[in-house]
Design a protein around this motif. Structure first.
Motif, PDB file in Angstrom:
ATOM      1  N   ASP A  66       0.840  -1.202   0.100  1.00 36.78           N
ATOM      2  CA  ASP A  66       0.111  -0.103   0.123  1.00 36.78           C
ATOM      3  C   ASP A  66       0.704   1.315  -0.102  1.00 36.78           C
ATOM      4  N   SER A 106       2.553   1.817  -3.356  1.00 37.06           N
ATOM      5  CA  SER A 106       1.687   2.398  -4.159  1.00 37.06           C
ATOM      6  C   SER A 106       1.476   3.931  -4.565  1.00 37.06           C
ATOM      7  N   VAL A 107       1.919   4.533  -3.417  1.00 32.50           N
ATOM      8  CA  VAL A 107       1.648   6.169  -3.209  1.00 32.50           C
ATOM      9  C   VAL A 107       3.177   6.592  -3.118  1.00 32.50           C
ATOM     10  N   TYR A 166      -4.987  12.762   3.124  1.00 34.30           N
ATOM     11  CA  TYR A 166      -5.119  12.665   1.698  1.00 34.30           C
ATOM     12  C   TYR A 166      -3.947  12.546   0.986  1.00 34.30           C
ATOM     13  N   GLU A 209      -5.785  10.934  -9.182  1.00 34.11           N
ATOM     14  CA  GLU A 209      -6.580  10.145  -8.092  1.00 34.11           C
ATOM     15  C   GLU A 209      -6.180  10.893  -6.745  1.00 34.11           C
ATOM     16  N   ARG A 255      -6.582  10.006  -2.866  1.00 31.23           N
ATOM     17  CA  ARG A 255      -6.627   8.856  -1.968  1.00 31.23           C
ATOM     18  C   ARG A 255      -6.986   9.060  -0.495  1.00 31.23           C
ATOM     19  N   HIS A 256      -7.526   8.498   0.080  1.00 29.29           N
ATOM     20  CA  HIS A 256      -7.759   8.281   1.537  1.00 29.29           C
ATOM     21  C   HIS A 256      -8.087   6.952   2.172  1.00 29.29           C
ATOM     22  N   GLU A 257      -7.697   6.724   3.238  1.00 28.65           N
ATOM     23  CA  GLU A 257      -8.135   5.205   3.735  1.00 28.65           C
ATOM     24  C   GLU A 257      -9.355   4.732   3.614  1.00 28.65           C
ATOM     25  N   GLU A 287     -11.670   5.661   1.087  1.00 29.33           N
ATOM     26  CA  GLU A 287     -11.962   5.600  -0.319  1.00 29.33           C
ATOM     27  C   GLU A 287     -10.833   6.096  -1.095  1.00 29.33           C
ATOM     28  N   GLN A 288     -10.836   5.717  -2.520  1.00 22.33           N
ATOM     29  CA  GLN A 288      -9.934   6.346  -3.500  1.00 22.33           C
ATOM     30  C   GLN A 288     -10.955   6.979  -4.568  1.00 22.33           C
ATOM     31  N   ARG A 324     -11.393   8.547  -8.062  1.00 26.48           N
ATOM     32  CA  ARG A 324     -10.926   8.914  -9.640  1.00 26.48           C
ATOM     33  C   ARG A 324     -11.589  10.288 -10.074  1.00 26.48           C
TER      34      ARG A 324
END
Length: 230
Positions: free
Chosen positions: A68, A71-72, A141, A149, A151-153, A155-156, A158
């Motif tokens: 995880d 990925s960022v 975020y 994108e 991202r937050h824990e 939700e992600q 688009r």
């Protein structure tokens, strides 16, 4: 002197307490998580400069947590703590994205040496300005402009290209008002009424996306424009 922020993810409370206390005595700022899920949450909020992660943990194991993170974030150094001695497990950990590993039981002195060695090698990479490689860290975020994108824990999201462009303009100048006219001219090429109404719709959508962290706010500065505070 600025303290290095280190995230320690370890479910053995006694061991974690000893490591945390010793590292703090050696000048590190420590955030401790007791499982992988908590580790991910603290990674997003704490933004560490180095992570020390146990492999075997409840809720989310260390391998999944590091996937995880990677990925960022491809830069922050990661050291695995593992009770496993099989070569295959070590290889899997390194392939996941860890930079080093240390086997339990270990001496605190050895861990500190490994940490300092990694920091010497990666220190130039630890202080990029927010937004390098199109990545912006905003509270809990992570905004990836190139992937469109947010991202937050929880939700992600688009983003549309226009939403990503607007958010990028605001994120590049946090806590500073960006004038409406500048956004319209830069992104639409015209500040007419129709384009202004379109922008207002996008602003409302972005504000809704940011509702999970109250410390991140998209503020309407009446008569001027918008300010992203984080």
């Amino acid at each position: 002197m600025k303290k290095i922020k280190l995230l320690l993810v370890e479910d053995e409370i006694v061991l974690a307490g000893v490591v945390k206390e010793t590292l703090e005595a050696n000048g590190f700022q420590i955030s401790h998580a007791e499982n992988g899920q908590q580790g991910w949450e603290q990674y997003l909020s704490f933004r560490p400069e180095l992570c020390v992660v146990d492999i075997m943990m409840p809720r989310k194991d260390g391998l999944s947590l590091v996937k995880d993170i990677r990925s960022v974030d491809e830069q922050t150094p990661i050291i695995f703590l593992t009770a496993k001695s099989e070569t295959q497990d070590v290889i899997k950990g390194l392939q996941t994205g860890a930079d080093d590993y240390i086997k339990k039981p270990f001496s605190i002195e050895e861990l500190i040496l490994r940490i300092k060695t990694l920091l010497k090698r990666t220190q130039p990479l630890l202080t990029p300005s927010n937004g390098s490689n199109g990545i912006y860290c905003m509270g809990a975020y992570i905004f990836d402009y190139n992937r469109q994108e947010l991202r937050h824990e929880k939700e992600q999201i688009r983003l549309s290209l226009r939403e990503a462009d607007i958010l990028k303009m605001l994120a590049e100048k946090p806590n500073v008002t960006t004038h409406r006219k500048n956004i319209l001219l830069d992104l639409w090429g015209d500040d007419n009424f129709f384009n202004a109404r379109n922008m207002d719709v996008y602003i409302s959508k972005i504000r809704k996306y940011l509702q999970h962290d109250s410390s991140v706010q998209l503020i309407n500065v009446r008569g001027l424009g918008y300010k992203l505070v984080f």
